[in-house]
Structure formats: structure tokens, C-alpha cells
Design a protein around this motif. Structure first.
Motif, PDB file in Angstrom:
ATOM      1  N   THR A 148      46.480  25.533  33.529  1.00  0.00           N
ATOM      2  CA  THR A 148      46.152  24.788  34.748  1.00  0.00           C
ATOM      3  C   THR A 148      45.833  25.680  35.946  1.00  0.00           C
ATOM      4  OG1 THR A 148      47.555  22.976  33.951  1.00  0.00           O
ATOM      5  CG2 THR A 148      46.922  22.934  36.277  1.00  0.00           C
ATOM      6  N   PRO A 149      46.616  26.717  36.246  1.00  0.00           N
ATOM      7  CA  PRO A 149      46.262  27.571  37.393  1.00  0.00           C
ATOM      8  C   PRO A 149      44.902  28.252  37.242  1.00  0.00           C
ATOM      9  CG  PRO A 149      48.535  27.945  36.741  1.00  0.00           C
ATOM     10  CD  PRO A 149      47.907  27.113  35.665  1.00  0.00           C
ATOM     11  N   LEU A 150      44.518  28.575  36.010  1.00  0.00           N
ATOM     12  CA  LEU A 150      43.211  29.196  35.791  1.00  0.00           C
ATOM     13  C   LEU A 150      42.089  28.224  36.154  1.00  0.00           C
ATOM     14  CD1 LEU A 150      43.811  30.920  32.333  1.00  0.00           C
ATOM     15  CD2 LEU A 150      43.929  31.976  34.598  1.00  0.00           C
ATOM     16  N   LEU A 151      42.315  26.938  35.923  1.00  0.00           N
ATOM     17  CA  LEU A 151      41.295  25.931  36.186  1.00  0.00           C
ATOM     18  C   LEU A 151      41.110  25.659  37.677  1.00  0.00           C
ATOM     19  CD1 LEU A 151      42.216  23.400  33.348  1.00  0.00           C
ATOM     20  CD2 LEU A 151      40.189  24.862  33.440  1.00  0.00           C
ATOM     21  N   TYR A 152      42.121  25.982  38.470  1.00  0.00           N
ATOM     22  CA  TYR A 152      42.040  25.715  39.910  1.00  0.00           C
ATOM     23  C   TYR A 152      42.037  26.981  40.769  1.00  0.00           C
ATOM     24  CZ  TYR A 152      42.754  20.859  38.669  1.00  0.00           C
ATOM     25  OH  TYR A 152      42.607  19.603  38.125  1.00  0.00           O
ATOM     26  N   GLY A 153      42.090  28.120  40.134  1.00  0.00           N
ATOM     27  CA  GLY A 153      42.000  29.364  40.880  1.00  0.00           C
ATOM     28  C   GLY A 153      43.325  29.965  41.281  1.00  0.00           C
ATOM     29  N   SER A 154      44.389  29.160  41.267  1.00  0.00           N
ATOM     30  CA  SER A 154      45.720  29.673  41.625  1.00  0.00           C
ATOM     31  C   SER A 154      46.760  28.606  41.310  1.00  0.00           C
ATOM     32  CB  SER A 154      45.803  30.027  43.114  1.00  0.00           C
ATOM     33  OG  SER A 154      45.733  28.850  43.909  1.00  0.00           O
ATOM     34  N   LYS A 155      48.011  29.028  41.188  1.00  0.00           N
ATOM     35  CA  LYS A 155      49.099  28.072  40.974  1.00  0.00           C
ATOM     36  C   LYS A 155      49.256  27.145  42.166  1.00  0.00           C
ATOM     37  CE  LYS A 155      51.882  30.933  37.830  1.00  0.00           C
ATOM     38  NZ  LYS A 155      53.182  31.622  37.623  1.00  0.00           N
ATOM     39  N   GLU A 156      49.045  27.697  43.367  1.00  0.00           N
ATOM     40  CA  GLU A 156      49.214  26.900  44.586  1.00  0.00           C
ATOM     41  C   GLU A 156      48.193  25.766  44.646  1.00  0.00           C
ATOM     42  OE1 GLU A 156      51.111  30.690  44.822  1.00  0.00           O
ATOM     43  OE2 GLU A 156      48.981  30.216  44.468  1.00  0.00           O
ATOM     44  N   GLN A 157      46.928  26.091  44.350  1.00  0.00           N
ATOM     45  CA  GLN A 157      45.887  25.067  44.383  1.00  0.00           C
ATOM     46  C   GLN A 157      46.100  24.034  43.282  1.00  0.00           C
ATOM     47  OE1 GLN A 157      43.893  24.074  46.440  1.00  0.00           O
ATOM     48  NE2 GLN A 157      41.910  23.408  45.629  1.00  0.00           N
ATOM     49  N   ALA A 158      46.528  24.490  42.108  1.00  0.00           N
ATOM     50  CA  ALA A 158      46.791  23.562  41.010  1.00  0.00           C
ATOM     51  C   ALA A 158      47.902  22.584  41.376  1.00  0.00           C
ATOM     52  CB  ALA A 158      47.163  24.335  39.745  1.00  0.00           C
ATOM     53  N   GLU A 159      48.948  23.104  41.998  1.00  0.00           N
ATOM     54  CA  GLU A 159      50.066  22.247  42.399  1.00  0.00           C
ATOM     55  C   GLU A 159      49.641  21.293  43.512  1.00  0.00           C
ATOM     56  OE1 GLU A 159      53.685  20.493  42.186  1.00  0.00           O
ATOM     57  OE2 GLU A 159      52.828  21.985  40.825  1.00  0.00           O
ATOM     58  N   HIS A 160      48.804  21.785  44.427  1.00  0.00           N
ATOM     59  CA  HIS A 160      48.306  20.926  45.514  1.00  0.00           C
ATOM     60  C   HIS A 160      47.526  19.737  44.954  1.00  0.00           C
ATOM     61  CE1 HIS A 160      46.163  19.533  49.068  1.00  0.00           C
ATOM     62  NE2 HIS A 160      45.028  19.734  48.417  1.00  0.00           N
ATOM     63  N   ILE A 161      46.632  19.994  43.997  1.00  0.00           N
ATOM     64  CA  ILE A 161      45.825  18.922  43.416  1.00  0.00           C
ATOM     65  C   ILE A 161      46.714  17.927  42.669  1.00  0.00           C
ATOM     66  CG2 ILE A 161      44.067  18.372  41.691  1.00  0.00           C
ATOM     67  CD1 ILE A 161      42.970  19.491  44.306  1.00  0.00           C
ATOM     68  N   LYS A 162      47.669  18.450  41.899  1.00  0.00           N
ATOM     69  CA  LYS A 162      48.569  17.579  41.153  1.00  0.00           C
ATOM     70  C   LYS A 162      49.344  16.662  42.098  1.00  0.00           C
ATOM     71  CE  LYS A 162      52.399  17.657  37.842  1.00  0.00           C
ATOM     72  NZ  LYS A 162      53.328  18.517  37.063  1.00  0.00           N
ATOM     73  N   GLN A 163      49.872  17.219  43.187  1.00  0.00           N
ATOM     74  CA  GLN A 163      50.635  16.421  44.150  1.00  0.00           C
ATOM     75  C   GLN A 163      49.741  15.417  44.866  1.00  0.00           C
ATOM     76  OE1 GLN A 163      52.832  19.013  46.761  1.00  0.00           O
ATOM     77  NE2 GLN A 163      54.038  19.911  45.100  1.00  0.00           N
ATOM     78  N   PHE A 164      48.507  15.839  45.192  1.00  0.00           N
ATOM     79  CA  PHE A 164      47.577  14.947  45.876  1.00  0.00           C
ATOM     80  C   PHE A 164      47.284  13.726  45.006  1.00  0.00           C
ATOM     81  CE2 PHE A 164      43.377  13.331  46.900  1.00  0.00           C
ATOM     82  CZ  PHE A 164      43.403  13.260  48.286  1.00  0.00           C
ATOM     83  N   LEU A 165      47.004  13.953  43.713  1.00  0.00           N
ATOM     84  CA  LEU A 165      46.703  12.842  42.815  1.00  0.00           C
ATOM     85  C   LEU A 165      47.910  11.928  42.633  1.00  0.00           C
ATOM     86  CD1 LEU A 165      44.598  14.665  40.047  1.00  0.00           C
ATOM     87  CD2 LEU A 165      43.776  13.398  42.037  1.00  0.00           C
ATOM     88  N   GLU A 166      49.100  12.503  42.629  1.00  0.00           N
ATOM     89  CA  GLU A 166      50.306  11.688  42.519  1.00  0.00           C
ATOM     90  C   GLU A 166      50.507  10.830  43.763  1.00  0.00           C
ATOM     91  OE1 GLU A 166      52.576  11.147  39.978  1.00  0.00           O
ATOM     92  OE2 GLU A 166      50.948  12.090  38.870  1.00  0.00           O
ATOM     93  N   LYS A 167      50.250  11.397  44.947  1.00  0.00           N
ATOM     94  CA  LYS A 167      50.369  10.618  46.188  1.00  0.00           C
ATOM     95  C   LYS A 167      49.389   9.457  46.194  1.00  0.00           C
ATOM     96  CE  LYS A 167      51.882  14.430  49.187  1.00  0.00           C
ATOM     97  NZ  LYS A 167      51.474  15.318  50.323  1.00  0.00           N
ATOM     98  N   CYS A 168      48.181   9.724  45.710  1.00  0.00           N
ATOM     99  CA  CYS A 168      47.145   8.690  45.725  1.00  0.00           C
ATOM    100  C   CYS A 168      47.551   7.463  44.915  1.00  0.00           C
ATOM    101  CB  CYS A 168      45.835   9.254  45.175  1.00  0.00           C
ATOM    102  SG  CYS A 168      44.976  10.373  46.304  1.00  0.00           S
ATOM    103  N   LYS A 169      48.313   7.649  43.850  1.00  0.00           N
ATOM    104  CA  LYS A 169      48.708   6.531  42.983  1.00  0.00           C
ATOM    105  C   LYS A 169      49.419   5.430  43.754  1.00  0.00           C
ATOM    106  CE  LYS A 169      51.324   8.298  39.871  1.00  0.00           C
ATOM    107  NZ  LYS A 169      52.129   8.507  38.650  1.00  0.00           N
TER     108      LYS A 169
END
Length: 651
Positions: free
Chosen positions: A19-40
Motif C-alpha cells: 500500500t505505501p508503494l502505491l501512494y508514495g509513502s506510508k503517510e499518504q497511504a494512511e491519509h487516503i485510508k482515513q479519508f475514505l473511512e470518514k466519507c462512509k
């Protein structure tokens, strides 16, 4: 344990390590994951399951609440483009003001003087100035220098007169223009003392800030329905001798004095760096919608069981090699695109930073690579959605699958912000230039991006007599160099026979140019894939990603091996070995596929699909959707049924 969970148990690598490779960093990957969870959990950002039963006007209005809710989630950081990644993944359709913040605001920052930025920038961020990028006209799009809209300087009043001289010059297609914009960043020919000074950018108010009605001399509206983009207000704009203050021409690099002198300062190429920001968005963000397509299709292909095996049990559709052939090369290509997009995005940012300091050393390189990747990536995303739809059988045709919307809202990207054929030709021109520089040894080619040109002779001499996977990179390099060499030789032969270079370019070698550019991008994608694999933090992950990368490369070699055969680089026996290797890689990747798509960490709410749900129950979800989320089932159709029943057939 259902069949989807059983498939997850077969995955041999740590999905979280990818997952971090797909988003460029662990921080960005975690940000996207949290953003999608908030949207739910935010009702306003959901796209109604009944959305595609609505007319376009209602669809458009429905996106207002969604856009505002997204901006609240982003803390109204409107001009920070990277933050829009989560909204594009989550939203079923294009959101308001995407082009405005991706193109208009950067253009003001790049092309405007300090005084102009001070005058407009705050109002831009607060959407008091809501702009559109008004470049394309009815008769001209990519051919910017042939735009017909004029901006004539009136020395008596110190104003520019913006005018549409013919119907061909009507601005057509700008997003945000149809309903939302009250200003337009207009590209028009600057006319001073009856002389044209090329196309320049002008900030033009088009609607009253209070009433939102068109200003005098302005004809503006929406152009109507399109393939996809139903909630994007692409518009038309016609000027009839509209006057604007001379201050409104973006004047950091060109200005007109009060006595009618045109003064150029700095490098005009800087204006293009603003457009690169939007192209960066297209190549780094929109390909991630292909991950939505593949998550849906691969999950459904595992959950969907059809026809019995030797033990009398139904097979998952993904067990069949034909289904693997449809989906797994797409998955491999997606990874190559995601990894390459991250690298190109870094290049665009670096170039943009250097341009601000009047350093243009990366400009040509950045332009060439972003043109080629834009063309390649947008073709892929659209085709990926279509093949995923086809792979899901009858259910793939329905909007409840989530797949038609992805196709519809991504196929316009093939044309907008640079038509793809033109984009490939731009890259091809640069490649031919590098090739001839390398042949003449006139200068060392930039090793970071085009290092293969520094090994021109070795690549030209290479021959593959017995294929092994270790030779893949050399074969892809050979495909690039020999394609360019063939194109260059054809071009020179026509020129030596008396044709002028432009005629040769336009009428004789177009398909060769396209092929050369595409071959380079496929090579560049594989190289970027290999470079990214080195960043993985465990050997299992590296092994699976290398298998995926080699599946991508094998599919490219099988599809485009004609140049290698024509030039004698490869023989028939090696082609057979590549085909065997390709089918072997399908078998290897098949049990890993569910982990590779789920590494993107998209939740069910962001997929918007009944057949791609994570619990592996597509039929229950689809049945529930038909019963409870289709308002047509609550509509009384008795009047029209009775009317039809009264038809008397003529015997």
C-alpha cells in the motif's frame, strides 16, 4: 468461510507492505485510508444509488452538497491539488471546480504579476472569482496558435476589446463555464496597432457577481449532455466587443504600455508549466479509478461461479485462463502506471519549482514525458473499465456494478487537456531529436530519464536468440531504439526524395511516430516498476511485484513484437518462449490478484458496486439494490400500459 475469504488466504505476501508503494509513502497511504473511512459516515458525500435514474439537471444540483461536504473534509484547502485524490476516488462523478483549481489558479500564480496576484488570488480561493479555463474553440483545440478570439488594445481608453469574430471562434468545452463560472481565463490573440502578438491570457468577468446573469456582450451557457461528465457544466462562450481594463492581461512575461508598445520579458515557455499541473492530475490521480474497476472485476470473478469441474463443483470464473487473460495484464499495467505516475509527478513538481527561478533545464524533458504518459495512461484507464465491464458478463452492463460510470467519466480524458494523438507526436518529436543527438555524439543525453540513448550502439547491436526473463529490459530497450531508427530512416528517405519535412511528418510517418512514442512509454513504465520494487521492504513483496512487472512486460512484447522481428532482434523460437512465459505468469499472479487490488484499500462505499463488495455476496447486494434503491419500481406505469393495450393490430 466464503469463497472470497478463501482467496484472501492464498495470498502469499503482506498486502500492507504494498500500500505505501502505491501512494508514495506510508503517510499518504494512511491519509487516503482515513479519508475514505470518514466519507462512509457523511451522508452528503454519498452518491445516491438512484443517481442514474435522475435527469441531468437534478444530477448536477445533487453534486452541490457533495462538493461542499468534500471541501469541509479538506478544511477548504482549495488550491492544494494533491488533497483531491481522495475525493476523486470516492466520488462517482467529476466534482465542481476541478479544472478551476487545477488550471486557472495555477495560471494566475505563474503568469500574473505580483499586483495581479494580490488583486485576484484571495477572491479566487474564496470563490468570489469562480473561473474557467477558456482556451478551446469550436474550430480549434490543440492547435492553440490558430485560435480566432481576439483581444484588441484600444489605446484611447487603455482597454482590451475581447471579440468572437466568427462561430468557429466561440469558446466551447471549458468545464465550470456552463453554470458556475463568473470569470473566464480567456486565451485570445493579442492585437496591437493591427499586428498580432500571439495568443495571450486575459482575465475576463462574464457574469454579474450579484445576479449571476451574463454581462453585456456575453453569450454563455451549457453545451449539453456528453459521454459521462453528466454533472460537469462544459460550456460555450461568445464575446461581442467586450471591454476589459488593460490590467486584466496576465502580464508577468508580456505587457502593453500606455502608448501601445508590446514588451516581452522572461521566457514565455513558463506559461505551459501551469497546464502541466492539470496533466499531472490526470496521470497521477485518474488512473486510480482503474483500481476501482479491477477491484470490482477481480472480486466478482472470484465470487462468480460458473460451470462444473471434474469433481462436479462450480469453478470461480477467475480459474479460467481466458478470464485471467482479460484481467491480470490490466492489473500488471495498472501497477506500472501508478508507479510511473508517482515518478512523473515528482518531475512535474521539480520542473515547476525550477521554472519559478527561471531555470528551464527540465522543461523539454518534462513536456515530452508528460505528453506520452498522459496519452498512454488515459487510453488505459478507459480501456480497463471497458474490459472489466465485459469480464463481468451481464451484471457488468448495469450501473449497480459501478463499472459503466468509471468508463463514462474517464473516456473524455483521452481528448481533454491535449488530444492523445497530438500528445504522442510531441513525445515522438523529442525522441527523434535525442536519437540524432546520440548518433552524432553531439551531447550527453540526460541519464535519469533517457539514459538508453547513451547506449545507442550496444542496444542496436543486441540480439536475443533464446529468451529468458533477464532479457526483458533489453528487449524493451531494443523495441524503443529500433522503432525510432525505422521512423528516422523513413523520414530522411522522404526528405531526400524531395518532400518537405512538414509534409513528411503530417502525411508519411504518423503511425511510425505514434508507435515510437508508445514503445518508449511502455519501456519507461517497466523501468519505473523495477525501480519501485527496490523500495519494497520484504522479499515476498519484491517477488510478487517482480512477477507482476514481468507479466506486464511479456504482454507488451507479445502485442508489439513486430519491430523486433523485422529488425532481427528476436527469432520465432524466442516469441514462443515469451508466450509460454506469459501464460506461466498468469498462473503465478492469479492467487495474488485479490491481494494486489485490495492493497489500494478502497472500501465498499468508495467502490459504489453491488458486485464488487468485500463480503463476497454480489447477488444479495444486487437483489437488495433492485428492490429498495430503484425508484422506478415505485412509479405508476399503469396509464401507459393501458394506452399500449388499446393498440389494435392490423391483420
Amino acid at each position: 468461510m466464503n469463497i472470497l475469504e478463501q482467496a484472501r488466504q492464498q495470498v502469499s505476501f503482506d498486502v500492507d507492505s504494498v500500500t505505501p508503494l502505491l501512494y508514495g509513502s506510508k503517510e499518504q497511504a494512511e491519509h487516503i485510508k482515513q479519508f475514505l473511512e470518514k466519507c462512509k459516515n457523511i451522508p452528503e458525500v454519498q452518491t445516491s444509488p438512484d443517481y442514474y435514474n435522475w435527469n441531468r439537471g437534478i444530477q448536477f444540483l445533487s453534486k452541490g452538497d457533495q462538493a461542499l461536504a468534500f471541501q469541509k473534509l479538506l478544511d477548504f484547502k482549495l488550491d492544494e491539488i494533491p488533497l483531491y485524490l481522495g475525493t476523486i476516488i470516492y466520488s462517482a462523478t467529476t466534482n465542481y471546480y476541478g479544472v478551476y483549481f487545477g488550471m486557472v489558479v495555477p495560471a494566475i500564480k505563474v503568469l500574473g504579476t505580483d499586483e495581479q496576484i494580490n488583486a485576484w488570488y484571495t477572491d479566487c480561493l474564496n470563490l468570489k472569482i469562480a473561473g474557467c479555463y477558456a482556451q478551446t474553440e469550436l474550430a480549434h483545440g490543440s492547435d492553440v496558435q490558430s485560435l480566432q478570439t481576439t483581444a484588441t488594445y484600444d489605446q484611447k481608453t487603455d482597454e482590451f476589446i475581447i471579440h468572437t469574430p466568427s462561430v468557429e471562434a466561440v469558446k466551447f468545452w471549458p468545464g465550470e463555464l456552463g453554470f458556475l463560472a463568473n470569470w473566464a481565463l480567456v486565451y485570445a490573440k493579442l492585437i496591437v496597432n493591427n499586428k498580432s502578438h500571439g495568443v495571450q491570457a486575459f482575465m475576463v468577468p462574464i457574469r454579474d457577481l450579484n445576479t449571476h446573469k451574463p454581462l453585456p456582450g456575453i453569450e454563455v451557457g451549457d453545451i449539453g449532455p456528453k459521454i459521462g461528465y453528466t454533472s460537469k457544466d462544459n460550456g460555450y462562450l461568445k464575446f461581442t466587443h467586450c471591454r476589459i481594463p488593460s490590467f486584466n492581461m496576465l502580464a508577468k512575461y508580456i505587457k502593453v504600455t500606455r502608448d501601445g508598445q508590446v514588451i516581452r520579458q522572461g521566457d514565455p515557455k513558463v506559461s505551459y508549466s501551469a497546464m502541466m499541473i492539470m496533466r499531472k492530475l490526470i496521470i497521477t490521480v485518474y488512473p486510480r479509478t482503474a483500481a476501482t474497476s479491477l477491484t470490482i472485476a477481480i472480486r466478482y470473478s472470484i465470487a462468480r461461479q460458473q460451470f462444473t469441474n471434474d469433481q462436479g463443483q462450480e469453478n470461480s470464473v477467475l480459474e479460467y485462463q481466458t478470464q485471467q487473460h482479460k484481467l491480470l495484464p490490466l492489473l500488471a499495467n495498472l501497477y506500472s502506471i501508478i508507479f510511473t505516475g508517482l515518478k512523473v509527478g515528482q518531475l512535474v513538481d521539480l520542473n515547476f519549482s525550477q521554472v519559478q527561478k527561471q531555470d528551464f533545464s527540465l522543461m523539454a524533458i518534462c513536456h515530452a514525458i508528460i505528453c506520452g504518459t498522459k496519452a498512454n495512461f488515459t487510453y488505459f484507464v478507459s480501456n480497463c473499465a471497458e474490459w472489466c465491464r465485459l469480464s463481468c458478463g451481464g451484471h457488468g452492463y448495469a450501473h449497480y456494478s459501478g463499472l459503466p460510470a468509471i468508463y463514462q467519466d474517464n473516456c473524455p480524458n483521452i481528448t481533454l487537456e491535449g488530444e492523445n494523438q497530438i500528445m504522442y507526436l510531441q513525445l515522438a518529436r523529442f525522441l527523434l531529436k535525442l536519437y540524432n543527438q546520440a548518433k552524432q555524439a553531439s551531447k550527453k543525453i540526460n541519464e535519469t530519464y533517457f539514459g538508453l540513448f547513451n547506449r545507442l550502439q550496444a542496444i542496436s547491436d543486441y540480439r536475443c536468440t533464446q529468451f529468458t526473463r533477464e532479457q526483458i529490459l533489453q528487449l524493451l530497450e531494443s523495441n524503443v531504439i529500433h522503432s525510432i531508427q525505422i521512423t528516422n530512416d523513413k523520414m530522411m528517405a522522404h526528405i531526400n526524395n524531395g518532400l518537405d519535412p512538414k509534409s513528411v511528418w503530417d502525411y508519411k510517418i504518423g503511425t511510425d511516430l505514434w508507435s515510437s512514442a508508445n514503445n518508449f512509454i511502455e519501456y519507461y513504465k517497466y523501468l519505473s516498476f523495477l525501480q519501485t520494487i527496490e523500495q519494497a521492504d520484504n522479499n515476498n513483496t519484491k517477488r510478487v511485484l517482480r512477477d507482476l512487472a514481468d507479466l506486464f512486460a511479456a504482454s507488451i512484447l507479445l502485442e508489439g513484437s513486430s519491430v523486433l522481428i523485422e529488425t532481427g532482434v528476436i527469432n520465432v523460437e524466442s516469441i514462443k518462449l515469451i508466450r509460454e512465459f506469459y501464460t506461466q505468469q498468469l498462473t503465478i499472479i492469479k492467487p495474488e490478484a485479490i491481494g494486489l487490488v485490495e492493497a489500494f484499500r478502497y472500501n465498499d462505499a468508495s467502490l459504489r458496486s453491488t458486485i464488487g463488495c468485500s463480503d463476497g455476496q454480489p447477488y444479495e447486494k444486487t437483489y437488495h439494490s433492485a428492490i429498495n434503491e430503484n425508484t422506478l419500481n415505485k412509479t405508476d406505469f399503469k396509464p401507459i400500459v393501458n394506452q399500449l393495450k388499446n393498440i389494435k393490430a392490423r391483420l
